[in-house]
Design an enzyme around this catalytic site. Structure first.
Site, PDB file in Angstrom:
ATOM      1  N   ALA A 139      44.582  39.738  45.855  1.00 39.58           N
ATOM      2  CA  ALA A 139      45.349  38.579  45.382  1.00 39.58           C
ATOM      3  C   ALA A 139      44.900  38.240  43.969  1.00 39.58           C
ATOM      4  O   ALA A 139      43.735  38.432  43.620  1.00 39.58           O
ATOM      5  CB  ALA A 139      45.145  37.378  46.297  1.00 39.58           C
ATOM      6  N   ALA A 140      45.849  37.759  43.167  1.00 40.64           N
ATOM      7  CA  ALA A 140      45.526  37.336  41.802  1.00 40.64           C
ATOM      8  C   ALA A 140      46.128  35.958  41.577  1.00 40.64           C
ATOM      9  O   ALA A 140      47.320  35.750  41.830  1.00 40.64           O
ATOM     10  CB  ALA A 140      46.073  38.329  40.790  1.00 40.64           C
ATOM     11  N   LEU A 143      43.352  31.416  37.904  1.00 40.83           N
ATOM     12  CA  LEU A 143      42.000  31.317  37.374  1.00 40.83           C
ATOM     13  C   LEU A 143      41.100  32.482  37.787  1.00 40.83           C
ATOM     14  O   LEU A 143      39.984  32.609  37.279  1.00 40.83           O
ATOM     15  CB  LEU A 143      41.351  29.994  37.810  1.00 40.83           C
ATOM     16  CG  LEU A 143      42.127  28.724  37.450  1.00 40.83           C
ATOM     17  CD1 LEU A 143      41.392  27.495  37.941  1.00 40.83           C
ATOM     18  CD2 LEU A 143      42.376  28.635  35.947  1.00 40.83           C
ATOM     19  N   GLY A 144      41.555  33.304  38.710  1.00 39.16           N
ATOM     20  CA  GLY A 144      40.713  34.413  39.167  1.00 39.16           C
ATOM     21  C   GLY A 144      41.470  35.336  40.096  1.00 39.16           C
ATOM     22  O   GLY A 144      42.676  35.165  40.318  1.00 39.16           O
ATOM     23  N   VAL A 146      40.908  38.046  43.831  1.00 35.19           N
ATOM     24  CA  VAL A 146      40.112  38.196  45.041  1.00 35.19           C
ATOM     25  C   VAL A 146      40.094  39.657  45.492  1.00 35.19           C
ATOM     26  O   VAL A 146      41.133  40.324  45.496  1.00 35.19           O
ATOM     27  CB  VAL A 146      40.666  37.294  46.175  1.00 35.19           C
ATOM     28  CG1 VAL A 146      39.852  37.469  47.456  1.00 35.19           C
ATOM     29  CG2 VAL A 146      40.674  35.838  45.736  1.00 35.19           C
ATOM     30  N   LYS A 160      35.628  36.377  45.136  1.00 35.35           N
ATOM     31  CA  LYS A 160      36.478  35.714  44.161  1.00 35.35           C
ATOM     32  C   LYS A 160      35.837  35.825  42.782  1.00 35.35           C
ATOM     33  O   LYS A 160      34.685  35.419  42.596  1.00 35.35           O
ATOM     34  CB  LYS A 160      36.642  34.244  44.570  1.00 35.35           C
ATOM     35  CG  LYS A 160      37.714  33.486  43.844  1.00 35.35           C
ATOM     36  CD  LYS A 160      37.890  32.113  44.496  1.00 35.35           C
ATOM     37  CE  LYS A 160      38.915  31.278  43.783  1.00 35.35           C
ATOM     38  NZ  LYS A 160      39.070  29.965  44.427  1.00 35.35           N
ATOM     39  N   ASP A 295      45.278  20.779  46.955  1.00 37.04           N
ATOM     40  CA  ASP A 295      46.125  21.914  46.583  1.00 37.04           C
ATOM     41  C   ASP A 295      46.497  22.741  47.811  1.00 37.04           C
ATOM     42  O   ASP A 295      46.197  23.939  47.881  1.00 37.04           O
ATOM     43  CB  ASP A 295      45.379  22.782  45.561  1.00 37.04           C
ATOM     44  CG  ASP A 295      46.285  23.798  44.874  1.00 37.04           C
ATOM     45  OD1 ASP A 295      47.508  23.575  44.852  1.00 37.04           O
ATOM     46  OD2 ASP A 295      45.773  24.812  44.375  1.00 37.04           O
TER      47      ASP A 295
END
Length: 572
Positions: A139-140, A143-144, A146, A160, A295
């Site tokens: 996953a992208a 902010l970062g 995984v 992460k 969030d």
């Protein structure tokens, strides 16, 4: 000030950031021109569509163009887009549908760069830390990104890794946004322009909290501690030995995103039970713990095969002070009571109105907009109803939405949207009402007991119908057990603190020069199934055991109340 100073900032410091960029105008001008160039092209496109009446044909194209612009401009603008993706009151529906893709459909950065960050931060080769790590990120995000990995001790983990060169990018954009906010504020309506710089500062503070992975790990552990007694909530374990400010290693969660309806069905997971878990955990975060996940988008909530709900990504959290929680409960009580003067004062306390605001002209406006909210069918009530109605007030009166409440509204609306994805017929209030009623009836704290009394007494008179409604709503929740609540009520009633209530109930039974046996009969019919004689006798013994000798004496003035109930039962 060198760039090293910027990269070493642990929290958002607008003055330090401004000092750095004021001495580097070439960086500011270059970035500003790039932003203006992209948005000028987008605005010209919208104008062109309008001139040639091509809005309908090009709306999906323009929405995609906006998403691509935000993605191209980088992390700060992606976060702005994510915030806007949950604001249907501000953004067109076609834009919303495209901006939602910013949540988890972002291009990753190079793997060799990510692995280098891991090795630099954890001060050892990747092979020494993990026995396996996926060759590509799973996953992208903004902010970062995984990776899926396995520790040498066998645990499966998520790793992460923060995007490179992040702080210089964020600080430059925040500096420009802050400058633009100061320039634009005088030209905007009062409710939008007021304190616009503070909104940017709050956004900056939250961003800095979110990019500190140590802070995220601490948030996760506090969240897990809050829900330690809830078997339906899963929070991943943090592996501190393999974590730093820019790398976070945590337990891998096997589950399905809440938007993967087909997979949830195939796994045999009860969708309605999942919705209940989500709504109740959200209410607990706001009204009990005061520490909430700000969030809760589809990429951060998972349905697990065993029916549990897993929360991940604790970078964006917020804390409500006890006074704020109490004022929120006050505002609900005053809304129910249709006390709009007190409600306007609550808005001042919560920061929606400034202390110097003249609330007198606002009171009739509140009554006009909110007067029939409680009278509406529960089935037609949702958070969007509230936000839509308040948007009318925002432009006529000096209301503003404090940053903290913008996060709360975003959290509630997003969770409501997720629940509607699982069940289009879902009504959040159908679950929220029983929860709030149960908490009020249980009265775990003096503050809650005080709010309950405000609801049950109006102008010195006992409101029998309100008690009946509370009991009806609370009993709609299958988890509500009336007996412990009755036991707590008895303990309170016969205590020194309950002296006023004993007197008021005795007066209520005989007010208007008649004995209110009909009202008592209706209440008894509601509760009698839950209050079987053997259970009631045991609870009474436990309640009496709590009293001191002086406290036991307080029972005597309540004999009349017991006699009234007895006479009603004899008539049944």
């Amino acid at each position: 000030m060198s760039q090293h100073i910027i990269t070493q900032l642990r929290r958002y410091e607008p003055e330090a950031i401004a000092k750095y960029y004021r001495s580097r105008p070439w960086l500011v001008i270059g970035r500003a021109l790039k932003i203006i160039w992209y948005f000028a092209g987008f605005i010209l496109g919208l104008l062109w569509d309008s001139w040639w009446h091509q809005e309908t044909q090009h709306k999906s194209q323009r929405a995609e163009q906006l998403r691509q612009i935000l993605t191209t401009l980088g992390p700060t603008f992606i976060k702005v887009g994510q915030a806007l993706s949950t604001r249907p009151d501000l953004i067109r529906k076609d834009f919303l549908e495209e901006l939602v893709k910013l949540q988890d459909q972002l291009p990753p950065f190079a793997n060799d760069l990510a692995f280098k960050i891991i090795e630099t931060e954890l001060e050892r080769p990747v092979e020494e830390i993990y026995s396996y790590i996926s060759p590509e990120p799973v996953a992208a995000a903004s902010l970062g990104q995984v990776y899926r990995a396995r520790l040498h001790s066998g645990e499966e983990v998520a790793v992460k890794v923060q995007r490179p060169n992040l702080k210089p990018i964020l600080t430059l954009d925040l500096y420009l946004m802050r400058w633009a906010a100061g320039w634009m504020a005088p030209w905007l309506p009062l409710n939008l322009g007021h304190d616009l710089t503070s909104i940017v500062d709050e956004f900056g503070s939250k961003l800095f909290e979110e990019i500190d992975y140590f802070n995220e790990g601490r948030n996760a552990e506090q969240f897990a501690s809050n829900f330690a007694d809830n078997p339906n909530i899963k929070v991943p374990i943090i592996y501190w030995r393999y974590s730093s400010h820019r790398v976070l290693t945590l337990e891998w969660i096997n589950g399905f995103k809440l938007t993967d309806i087909e997979q949830i069905k195939a796994a045999g997971i009860d969708k309605d039970a999942l919705i209940r878990i989500g709504v109740e955990s959200g209410l607990q975060q706001l009204l009990e713990f005061g520490f909430f996940h700000a969030d809760p988008h589809p990429g951060n909530l998972f349905a697990m095969p065993d029916g549990r709900m897993a929360y991940i990504d604790f970078g964006m959290m917020d804390q409500l002070e006890q006074e704020t929680k109490e004022t929120l409960v006050d505002s609900v009580v005053h809304l129910i009571d249709k006390n709009y003067i007190a409600l306007a004062e609550d808005f001042v306390k919560l920061g929606f109105l400034t202390p110097e605001t003249d609330i007198e002209p606002i009171i009739p406006a509140l009554e006009a907009v909110l007067g029939d909210i409680i009278g509406e069918s529960v089935g037609n009530f949702n958070f969007k109803t509230i936000t839509d109605r308040f948007s009318e007030l925002m432009y006529e009166y000096p209301f503003r939405v404090p940053a903290k409440f913008a996060l709360i509204i975003r959290s509630l609306v997003t969770q409501e949207g997720l629940a509607l994805t699982l069940n289009p017929d879902f009504k959040i209030v159908a679950l929220a009402y029983p929860y709030v009623s149960r908490r009020l009836l249980t009265g775990e704290t003096p503050q809650l007991r005080c709010r309950l009394l405000e609801i049950l007494f109006k102008d010195g008179k006992f409101q029998w119908q309100r008690l009946e409604n509370l009991l009806l709503i609370a009993r709609a929740d299958s988890k509500f057990d009336l007996l412990p609540t009755a036991q707590l009520a008895a303990q309170y009633l016969f205590s020194e603190e309950g002296k006023f209530l004993r007197r008021q109930i005795l007066l209520a039974l005989t007010e208007d020069e008649r004995l209110h046996t009909e009202e008592v009969r209706r209440i008894w019919n509601l509760v009698k199934e839950d209050l079987q004689p053997n259970r009631l006798f045991s609870a009474a013994l436990e309640a009496i055991a709590e009293f001191s000798a002086e406290g036991a004496a307080a029972i005597l003035p309540a004999v009349a109340l017991s006699s009234a109930f007895k006479s009603v039962r004899e008539k049944l």
